[in-house]
Design a protein around this motif. Sequence first.
Motif, PDB file in Angstrom:
ATOM      1  N   GLY A 128       0.814  -1.210   0.000  1.00  0.00           N
ATOM      2  CA  GLY A 128       0.000   0.000   0.000  1.00  0.00           C
ATOM      3  C   GLY A 128       0.850   1.263   0.000  1.00  0.00           C
ATOM      4  N   TRP A 129       2.054   1.175   0.549  1.00  0.00           N
ATOM      5  CA  TRP A 129       2.948   2.330   0.547  1.00  0.00           C
ATOM      6  C   TRP A 129       3.401   2.673  -0.864  1.00  0.00           C
ATOM      7  CZ3 TRP A 129       3.533   5.852   4.090  1.00  0.00           C
ATOM      8  CH2 TRP A 129       3.148   5.539   5.389  1.00  0.00           C
ATOM      9  N   LEU A 130       3.579   1.659  -1.715  1.00  0.00           N
ATOM     10  CA  LEU A 130       3.927   1.940  -3.111  1.00  0.00           C
ATOM     11  C   LEU A 130       2.772   2.626  -3.823  1.00  0.00           C
ATOM     12  CD1 LEU A 130       5.966  -1.094  -4.523  1.00  0.00           C
ATOM     13  CD2 LEU A 130       6.674   1.281  -4.349  1.00  0.00           C
ATOM     14  N   VAL A 131       1.537   2.217  -3.520  1.00  0.00           N
ATOM     15  CA  VAL A 131       0.370   2.882  -4.103  1.00  0.00           C
ATOM     16  C   VAL A 131       0.355   4.342  -3.655  1.00  0.00           C
ATOM     17  CG1 VAL A 131      -2.156   2.982  -4.168  1.00  0.00           C
ATOM     18  CG2 VAL A 131      -1.002   0.766  -4.239  1.00  0.00           C
ATOM     19  N   PHE A 132       0.520   4.564  -2.360  1.00  0.00           N
ATOM     20  CA  PHE A 132       0.555   5.922  -1.814  1.00  0.00           C
ATOM     21  C   PHE A 132       1.675   6.731  -2.457  1.00  0.00           C
ATOM     22  CE2 PHE A 132       2.300   8.870   1.403  1.00  0.00           C
ATOM     23  CZ  PHE A 132       1.222   9.742   1.490  1.00  0.00           C
ATOM     24  N   ASP A 133       2.864   6.123  -2.563  1.00  0.00           N
ATOM     25  CA  ASP A 133       4.022   6.764  -3.161  1.00  0.00           C
ATOM     26  C   ASP A 133       3.727   7.154  -4.608  1.00  0.00           C
ATOM     27  OD1 ASP A 133       6.588   7.626  -3.756  1.00  0.00           O
ATOM     28  OD2 ASP A 133       7.477   5.629  -3.699  1.00  0.00           O
ATOM     29  N   GLY A 134       3.119   6.250  -5.376  1.00  0.00           N
ATOM     30  CA  GLY A 134       2.786   6.530  -6.771  1.00  0.00           C
ATOM     31  C   GLY A 134       1.755   7.632  -6.908  1.00  0.00           C
ATOM     32  N   LEU A 135       0.720   7.571  -6.091  1.00  0.00           N
ATOM     33  CA  LEU A 135      -0.323   8.603  -6.144  1.00  0.00           C
ATOM     34  C   LEU A 135       0.237   9.965  -5.736  1.00  0.00           C
ATOM     35  CD1 LEU A 135      -3.372   6.627  -4.706  1.00  0.00           C
ATOM     36  CD2 LEU A 135      -2.986   7.325  -7.090  1.00  0.00           C
ATOM     37  N   LEU A 136       1.125   9.967  -4.734  1.00  0.00           N
ATOM     38  CA  LEU A 136       1.746  11.221  -4.302  1.00  0.00           C
ATOM     39  C   LEU A 136       2.613  11.807  -5.415  1.00  0.00           C
ATOM     40  CD1 LEU A 136       2.347  13.318  -2.086  1.00  0.00           C
ATOM     41  CD2 LEU A 136       4.255  11.871  -1.382  1.00  0.00           C
ATOM     42  N   SER A 137       3.409  10.957  -6.069  1.00  0.00           N
ATOM     43  CA  SER A 137       4.254  11.442  -7.167  1.00  0.00           C
ATOM     44  C   SER A 137       3.397  12.026  -8.288  1.00  0.00           C
ATOM     45  CB  SER A 137       5.120  10.306  -7.714  1.00  0.00           C
ATOM     46  OG  SER A 137       6.049   9.894  -6.755  1.00  0.00           O
TER      47      SER A 137
END
Length: 184
Positions: A128-137
């Motif tokens: 889920g952190w990668l999803v968050f990271d991608g959405l933030l980017s």
Amino acid sequence: MSFMLVDVDTVRNNRGWFVMLGLAFMVLGLLAILLPFVASLATTIVIGWLMLIAGLIEGYHALRARAWVGAGWELVSAAVHVVAGGLVVAFPLTGKLALTAILAAYFAAEGVLKILRASQHRRVQASGWLVFDGLLSLALGILILMRWPSAAVWAIGLLVGVQLLVGGASMLLIGLSTRSEARV
């Protein structure tokens, strides 16, 4: 490049590299956050070098963990870091317009690539952190474009720092999460 799910054992076997990549990105992110108070030219050049170094570290990580299903996409992500950083270093005086456009494209591409990698990591507890990271980017890229051309160098440095810091945290948490996961 395959779009298969990541093998948790491969991530577990390379856990140290995930943790080191995460820590490196977090340190580079903190440096980028602190740089906006430096002169414009120095900030632009240093941010470019931070992006380039992050790309080289990420590329090394991708090559080191070749057996990892996500290595191909991470190599593409590393190339995005290196190209964007190289352009910023090569053309620091082209003004806010060019720098803003390069960084907006960089964030948007990184966001899409991280969201793709997140779907491959569905089996990993901290994916889920990668999803968050991608959405933030992706959101940072859109934010830069919305403020274009008036985005100041300090704002761009802050955004790069936040993106690297969160990206590092996601890699760190993925690496640490495999330590406690039971083998499937």
